[in-house]
Design a protein around this motif. Structure first.
Motif, PDB file in Angstrom:
ATOM      1  N   VAL A 135       0.888  -1.322  -0.131  1.00 33.18           N
ATOM      2  CA  VAL A 135      -0.018   0.361  -0.280  1.00 33.18           C
ATOM      3  C   VAL A 135       0.631   1.726   0.464  1.00 33.18           C
ATOM      4  CG1 VAL A 135      -1.871   1.485   1.561  1.00 33.18           C
ATOM      5  CG2 VAL A 135      -2.073  -0.852   1.307  1.00 33.18           C
ATOM      6  N   LEU A 136       2.144   1.130   0.894  1.00 33.45           N
ATOM      7  CA  LEU A 136       2.982   2.009   1.167  1.00 33.45           C
ATOM      8  C   LEU A 136       3.609   2.766  -0.044  1.00 33.45           C
ATOM      9  CD1 LEU A 136       4.206   4.108   2.423  1.00 33.45           C
ATOM     10  CD2 LEU A 136       6.054   3.004   2.811  1.00 33.45           C
TER      11      LEU A 136
ATOM     12  N   LEU B 213       9.556  13.530  -9.655  1.00 32.58           N
ATOM     13  CA  LEU B 213      10.611  12.776  -9.702  1.00 32.58           C
ATOM     14  C   LEU B 213      11.188  11.394  -7.975  1.00 32.58           C
ATOM     15  CD1 LEU B 213      11.993  13.975 -12.632  1.00 32.58           C
ATOM     16  CD2 LEU B 213       9.924  12.108 -12.458  1.00 32.58           C
ATOM     17  N   LEU B 214      11.752  12.827  -7.371  1.00 34.17           N
ATOM     18  CA  LEU B 214      11.946  11.986  -6.582  1.00 34.17           C
ATOM     19  C   LEU B 214      11.437  11.612  -5.936  1.00 34.17           C
ATOM     20  CD1 LEU B 214      15.293  12.529  -4.560  1.00 34.17           C
ATOM     21  CD2 LEU B 214      14.018  13.911  -3.185  1.00 34.17           C
ATOM     22  N   ILE B 215       9.922  11.744  -5.727  1.00 34.92           N
ATOM     23  CA  ILE B 215       9.156  10.644  -4.935  1.00 34.92           C
ATOM     24  C   ILE B 215       9.083   9.302  -5.606  1.00 34.92           C
ATOM     25  CG2 ILE B 215       6.889  11.129  -4.281  1.00 34.92           C
ATOM     26  CD1 ILE B 215       7.172  13.565  -4.167  1.00 34.92           C
ATOM     27  N   LEU B 216       8.558   9.292  -6.750  1.00 32.71           N
ATOM     28  CA  LEU B 216       8.696   8.620  -8.216  1.00 32.71           C
ATOM     29  C   LEU B 216      10.153   7.340  -7.367  1.00 32.71           C
ATOM     30  CD1 LEU B 216       6.681   9.933 -11.235  1.00 32.71           C
ATOM     31  CD2 LEU B 216       6.083   8.196  -9.478  1.00 32.71           C
ATOM     32  N   SER B 217      10.943   8.132  -7.733  1.00 32.81           N
ATOM     33  CA  SER B 217      12.178   7.572  -7.437  1.00 32.81           C
ATOM     34  C   SER B 217      12.607   6.765  -6.346  1.00 32.81           C
ATOM     35  CB  SER B 217      13.425   8.097  -7.876  1.00 32.81           C
ATOM     36  OG  SER B 217      13.711   8.905  -6.673  1.00 32.81           O
ATOM     37  N   GLN B 218      12.004   6.759  -5.201  1.00 27.70           N
ATOM     38  CA  GLN B 218      11.993   6.035  -4.346  1.00 27.70           C
ATOM     39  C   GLN B 218      11.525   4.495  -4.752  1.00 27.70           C
ATOM     40  OE1 GLN B 218      13.175   6.472  -1.700  1.00 27.70           O
ATOM     41  NE2 GLN B 218      13.879   8.650  -2.031  1.00 27.70           N
ATOM     42  N   GLU B 219      10.643   4.648  -6.094  1.00 31.39           N
ATOM     43  CA  GLU B 219       9.730   2.693  -6.287  1.00 31.39           C
ATOM     44  C   GLU B 219      10.559   3.063  -7.782  1.00 31.39           C
ATOM     45  OE1 GLU B 219       8.348   1.260  -4.054  1.00 31.39           O
ATOM     46  OE2 GLU B 219       7.852   2.697  -2.536  1.00 31.39           O
ATOM     47  N   LEU B 220      10.196   3.810  -8.216  1.00 31.80           N
ATOM     48  CA  LEU B 220      10.690   3.795 -10.052  1.00 31.80           C
ATOM     49  C   LEU B 220      11.797   3.710 -10.232  1.00 31.80           C
ATOM     50  CD1 LEU B 220       7.224   4.438 -11.037  1.00 31.80           C
ATOM     51  CD2 LEU B 220       7.525   2.344 -10.617  1.00 31.80           C
ATOM     52  N   GLU B 221      12.939   2.440 -10.673  1.00 27.63           N
ATOM     53  CA  GLU B 221      13.628   3.209 -11.431  1.00 27.63           C
ATOM     54  C   GLU B 221      14.332   4.057 -12.279  1.00 27.63           C
ATOM     55  OE1 GLU B 221      17.956   3.438 -11.397  1.00 27.63           O
ATOM     56  OE2 GLU B 221      17.155   2.135  -9.611  1.00 27.63           O
ATOM     57  N   TRP B 222      13.134   3.912 -13.136  1.00 29.76           N
ATOM     58  CA  TRP B 222      12.983   4.148 -14.216  1.00 29.76           C
ATOM     59  C   TRP B 222      12.998   6.221 -14.330  1.00 29.76           C
ATOM     60  CZ3 TRP B 222       9.018   7.821 -14.791  1.00 29.76           C
ATOM     61  CH2 TRP B 222       8.114   7.244 -15.082  1.00 29.76           C
TER      62      TRP B 222
ATOM     63  N   THR C 210       2.492   5.642  -3.028  1.00 27.64           N
ATOM     64  CA  THR C 210       4.456   6.581  -3.008  1.00 27.64           C
ATOM     65  C   THR C 210       4.261   6.844  -4.405  1.00 27.64           C
ATOM     66  OG1 THR C 210       5.312   5.337  -1.317  1.00 27.64           O
ATOM     67  CG2 THR C 210       6.853   6.498  -2.986  1.00 27.64           C
ATOM     68  N   ILE C 211       4.313   6.083  -5.395  1.00 30.49           N
ATOM     69  CA  ILE C 211       3.404   5.843  -6.570  1.00 30.49           C
ATOM     70  C   ILE C 211       2.732   7.163  -6.945  1.00 30.49           C
ATOM     71  CG2 ILE C 211       2.777   5.042  -9.131  1.00 30.49           C
ATOM     72  CD1 ILE C 211       4.564   2.502  -7.947  1.00 30.49           C
ATOM     73  N   ILE C 212       1.159   7.307  -6.954  1.00 30.70           N
ATOM     74  CA  ILE C 212       0.144   8.009  -6.870  1.00 30.70           C
ATOM     75  C   ILE C 212       0.892   9.650  -6.722  1.00 30.70           C
ATOM     76  CG2 ILE C 212      -2.011   8.680  -5.992  1.00 30.70           C
ATOM     77  CD1 ILE C 212      -2.765   5.885  -5.868  1.00 30.70           C
ATOM     78  N   ALA C 213       1.225  10.256  -5.186  1.00 29.33           N
ATOM     79  CA  ALA C 213       1.611  11.032  -4.935  1.00 29.33           C
ATOM     80  C   ALA C 213       2.993  11.737  -5.493  1.00 29.33           C
ATOM     81  CB  ALA C 213       2.124  10.119  -3.239  1.00 29.33           C
ATOM     82  N   GLY C 214       3.936  10.713  -6.021  1.00 25.36           N
ATOM     83  CA  GLY C 214       5.196  11.402  -7.281  1.00 25.36           C
ATOM     84  C   GLY C 214       4.171  11.697  -8.323  1.00 25.36           C
ATOM     85  N   VAL C 215       3.596  11.386  -8.988  1.00 24.85           N
ATOM     86  CA  VAL C 215       2.848  11.287 -10.269  1.00 24.85           C
ATOM     87  C   VAL C 215       1.979  12.442 -10.440  1.00 24.85           C
ATOM     88  CG1 VAL C 215       0.275  10.426 -11.435  1.00 24.85           C
ATOM     89  CG2 VAL C 215       2.450   9.042 -11.073  1.00 24.85           C
ATOM     90  N   LEU C 216       1.021  13.217  -8.910  1.00 24.65           N
ATOM     91  CA  LEU C 216       0.469  14.080  -9.188  1.00 24.65           C
ATOM     92  C   LEU C 216       1.257  14.910  -8.868  1.00 24.65           C
ATOM     93  CD1 LEU C 216      -2.229  13.267  -6.018  1.00 24.65           C
ATOM     94  CD2 LEU C 216      -2.813  13.452  -8.876  1.00 24.65           C
ATOM     95  N   VAL C 217       2.372  15.072  -8.427  1.00 30.69           N
ATOM     96  CA  VAL C 217       3.470  15.721  -8.282  1.00 30.69           C
ATOM     97  C   VAL C 217       4.493  16.793  -9.004  1.00 30.69           C
ATOM     98  CG1 VAL C 217       5.349  16.482  -6.804  1.00 30.69           C
ATOM     99  CG2 VAL C 217       3.487  15.368  -5.260  1.00 30.69           C
ATOM    100  N   THR C 218       4.425  15.652  -9.642  1.00 28.46           N
ATOM    101  CA  THR C 218       5.381  15.957 -11.216  1.00 28.46           C
ATOM    102  C   THR C 218       4.467  16.326 -11.844  1.00 28.46           C
ATOM    103  OG1 THR C 218       6.379  14.038 -11.087  1.00 28.46           O
ATOM    104  CG2 THR C 218       6.628  15.105 -12.738  1.00 28.46           C
ATOM    105  N   ALA C 219       2.743  15.873 -11.667  1.00 28.28           N
ATOM    106  CA  ALA C 219       2.626  17.108 -12.443  1.00 28.28           C
ATOM    107  C   ALA C 219       1.690  17.892 -12.936  1.00 28.28           C
ATOM    108  CB  ALA C 219       0.708  15.515 -13.010  1.00 28.28           C
TER     109      ALA C 219
END
Length: 132
Positions: A21-22, A55-64, A26-35
């Motif tokens: 869930v975390l 992108l920093l938030i997303l990079s916690q979960e996604l290598e790309w 994290t991914i949803i928050a990263g996408v929203l902040v990036t948008a």
């Protein structure tokens, strides 16, 4: 301190039964902040900083996202070092270009027409073609 928080976050994500869930939060928050950052880039304010935060938030979960963040930051740093640092002409060009973009966006969202109405100036060129 940030390293300790990152370690705790990874531990929670991998060892807790609801760690997935975390991950999704994290991914949803990263996408929203990036948008929001992408929308804010042409506006006055910290648009690029918000994109990098997303992108920093997303990079916690996604290598790309981590690779993209590193590439964008390296490219922007290279651009500024090559063309902007120490060049008053280029700084002026970027300043004028930024001003033109901001004025165009304010005109398109009808900010000039609204303010003109407040002070009693009603001119056709103040009205946005979108809200005409």
């Amino acid at each position: 301190m940030l390293a300790r928080l990152g370690t705790r976050y990874r531990h929670l994500r991998h060892n807790h039964r609801y760690g997935f869930v975390l991950r999704y939060v994290t991914i949803i928050a990263g996408v929203l902040v990036t948008a929001v950052g992408i929308i804010a880039i042409p506006l006055p304010g910290p648009g690029w900083a918000i994109v990098f935060l997303g992108l920093l938030i997303l990079s916690q979960e996604l290598e790309w996202a981590a690779r993209l963040r590193r590439w964008v930051m390296a490219t922007l740093n290279s651009f500024y070092q090559r063309f902007v640092d120490g060049s008053p002409l280029m700084q002026a060009v970027l300043g004028v270009a930024s001003t033109v973009v901001v004025v165009a966006i304010l005109w398109l969202v009808n900010a000039f027409g609204i303010v003109g109405g407040w002070i009693g100036v009603h001119s056709a060129w103040l009205q946005s073609p979108l809200f005409g």
